[in-house]
Design a protein around this motif. Sequence first.
Motif, PDB file in Angstrom:
ATOM      1  N   LEU A 131       8.559   5.271   5.849  1.00 35.28           N
ATOM      2  CA  LEU A 131       8.617   4.512   4.845  1.00 35.28           C
ATOM      3  C   LEU A 131       9.880   3.955   4.301  1.00 35.28           C
ATOM      4  O   LEU A 131       9.944   2.618   3.925  1.00 35.28           O
ATOM      5  CB  LEU A 131       7.823   5.450   3.606  1.00 35.28           C
ATOM      6  CG  LEU A 131       7.722   4.720   2.279  1.00 35.28           C
ATOM      7  CD1 LEU A 131       6.647   3.328   2.326  1.00 35.28           C
ATOM      8  CD2 LEU A 131       7.321   5.714   1.371  1.00 35.28           C
ATOM      9  N   ALA A 138       3.749   8.277   2.801  1.00 35.97           N
ATOM     10  CA  ALA A 138       4.275   9.146   1.668  1.00 35.97           C
ATOM     11  C   ALA A 138       3.729  10.406   1.822  1.00 35.97           C
ATOM     12  O   ALA A 138       4.328  11.483   1.218  1.00 35.97           O
ATOM     13  CB  ALA A 138       4.203   8.257   0.312  1.00 35.97           C
ATOM     14  N   GLU A 140      10.243  -0.057   3.720  1.00 36.53           N
ATOM     15  CA  GLU A 140      10.493  -0.780   2.300  1.00 36.53           C
ATOM     16  C   GLU A 140      11.834  -1.842   2.535  1.00 36.53           C
ATOM     17  O   GLU A 140      11.779  -2.733   1.748  1.00 36.53           O
ATOM     18  CB  GLU A 140      10.634   0.125   1.400  1.00 36.53           C
ATOM     19  CG  GLU A 140       9.258   0.992   0.977  1.00 36.53           C
ATOM     20  CD  GLU A 140       9.452   2.271  -0.104  1.00 36.53           C
ATOM     21  OE1 GLU A 140      10.560   2.676  -0.125  1.00 36.53           O
ATOM     22  OE2 GLU A 140       8.325   2.434  -0.992  1.00 36.53           O
ATOM     23  N   VAL A 171       5.291  -3.664   0.777  1.00 29.87           N
ATOM     24  CA  VAL A 171       4.685  -2.942   1.683  1.00 29.87           C
ATOM     25  C   VAL A 171       3.317  -2.308   0.747  1.00 29.87           C
ATOM     26  O   VAL A 171       3.170  -1.768  -0.301  1.00 29.87           O
ATOM     27  CB  VAL A 171       5.304  -1.499   1.781  1.00 29.87           C
ATOM     28  CG1 VAL A 171       4.531  -0.565   2.912  1.00 29.87           C
ATOM     29  CG2 VAL A 171       6.802  -1.806   2.482  1.00 29.87           C
ATOM     30  N   ARG A 212       1.690   2.404   2.557  1.00 25.82           N
ATOM     31  CA  ARG A 212       2.758   3.329   1.605  1.00 25.82           C
ATOM     32  C   ARG A 212       2.126   4.588   1.232  1.00 25.82           C
ATOM     33  O   ARG A 212       2.918   5.697   1.725  1.00 25.82           O
ATOM     34  CB  ARG A 212       3.131   2.790   0.253  1.00 25.82           C
ATOM     35  CG  ARG A 212       4.159   3.542  -0.718  1.00 25.82           C
ATOM     36  CD  ARG A 212       4.251   2.925  -2.114  1.00 25.82           C
ATOM     37  NE  ARG A 212       4.504   1.408  -1.806  1.00 25.82           N
ATOM     38  CZ  ARG A 212       5.641   0.860  -1.723  1.00 25.82           C
ATOM     39  NH1 ARG A 212       6.729   1.657  -1.763  1.00 25.82           N
ATOM     40  NH2 ARG A 212       5.798  -0.304  -1.780  1.00 25.82           N
ATOM     41  N   ASN A 213       1.014   4.768   1.018  1.00 27.07           N
ATOM     42  CA  ASN A 213       0.261   6.067   0.535  1.00 27.07           C
ATOM     43  C   ASN A 213       0.204   6.973   1.889  1.00 27.07           C
ATOM     44  O   ASN A 213       0.415   8.183   1.766  1.00 27.07           O
ATOM     45  CB  ASN A 213      -1.021   5.890   0.033  1.00 27.07           C
ATOM     46  CG  ASN A 213      -0.965   5.313  -1.397  1.00 27.07           C
ATOM     47  OD1 ASN A 213       0.244   5.702  -2.124  1.00 27.07           O
ATOM     48  ND2 ASN A 213      -2.240   4.898  -1.879  1.00 27.07           N
ATOM     49  N   GLU A 242      -0.011  -0.792  -0.665  1.00 26.38           N
ATOM     50  CA  GLU A 242      -0.322   0.651  -1.304  1.00 26.38           C
ATOM     51  C   GLU A 242      -1.014   1.401  -0.155  1.00 26.38           C
ATOM     52  O   GLU A 242      -0.582   2.685   0.055  1.00 26.38           O
ATOM     53  CB  GLU A 242      -1.082   0.554  -2.445  1.00 26.38           C
ATOM     54  CG  GLU A 242      -1.029   1.551  -3.334  1.00 26.38           C
ATOM     55  CD  GLU A 242       0.220   1.638  -3.875  1.00 26.38           C
ATOM     56  OE1 GLU A 242       0.891   2.849  -4.318  1.00 26.38           O
ATOM     57  OE2 GLU A 242       1.165   0.929  -3.857  1.00 26.38           O
TER      58      GLU A 242
END
Length: 310
Positions: free
Chosen positions: A231, A254, A235, A245, A250-251, A247
């Motif tokens: 990530l 993450a 980014e 990026v 990203r999720n 969501e």
Amino acid sequence: MSPRLSASAPLDYESEEEAPAPERLALSFEVIPPRHDADAAKIDRLLEVLESYHPDYIAVTSSQRSGWLEGTAAFIEKISQNTSMRPLAHLACTAGTRDELIGWINRLVDAGVRGLLALRGDLPEGGMPEHYLQHADELVRLIRQLESHQAARFAAGRLAVSVACYPSGHAESKNEDEDFDVLLNKQRLGADFAITQLFFDAEDFLRFAQRAKLAGVKIPLIPGIMPMTSLRRLERMGQLSGLTVPERVRNQLAAATTPEEEYEIGMELTAQLARTIVAGGADGLHIYTHNNPDITQDLLSRIGVDNDDH
């Protein structure tokens, strides 16, 4: 032997009427000229691994750490002398005045280039100097003008000229229509194909390709694929490209609890992106390698692209 999709590549189609994925997948790589103090053995291995896929061409960027175009030309000479790969060089309007660009084109051709990726380049502080070419379409025109006066140097009287395109939109464009107008002008002035800049969602590319065709773009649009290994890296690349990026991506990244899990999630997302694009009709992929042969091999294996070692 050319790169092919293995029989196990997971490509699904909604109906029999849809065109099947090509048996031969066009494949190209982007590499970065190494620093002057780079480990020669690592560079040799990078080139050995990439050559094992028999790419259609290998694009060489320019970077400050390698002396800009001096490093590009030197790396291209190495590729030309030690491999069978066909090099394509990045060339930006920011590299110099019109006369300086002519000198660089000749230098790169002497080094073994038979193709150029014509770019504007990142704007310097204070904007582009007035006596420089201002946009990539002007560079396309210059390359074609120079080519016409030196046709005897080239086997078919032509250089391959590529340009950039932006499935997620160029950061400086007012709207999507402006992106297509710019691409159409590059096509009109002699661009042969376009390589996409970074994008994170397959639908962004597929929608862009469809709209480009409707707008009158006839040159091939080659999707550029960057392995999503973390990530933090994603980014940073998005920030450099003026992109956010998604969501969803990203999720998922993450949620990883270890670097190894994050890598696995990111690489599967990247492979899924590439597979969806190919299933959607793209007949080629351009891989941003960041000079990492292991990650490149891993990604291609997940996509279902074989090399001599498989």
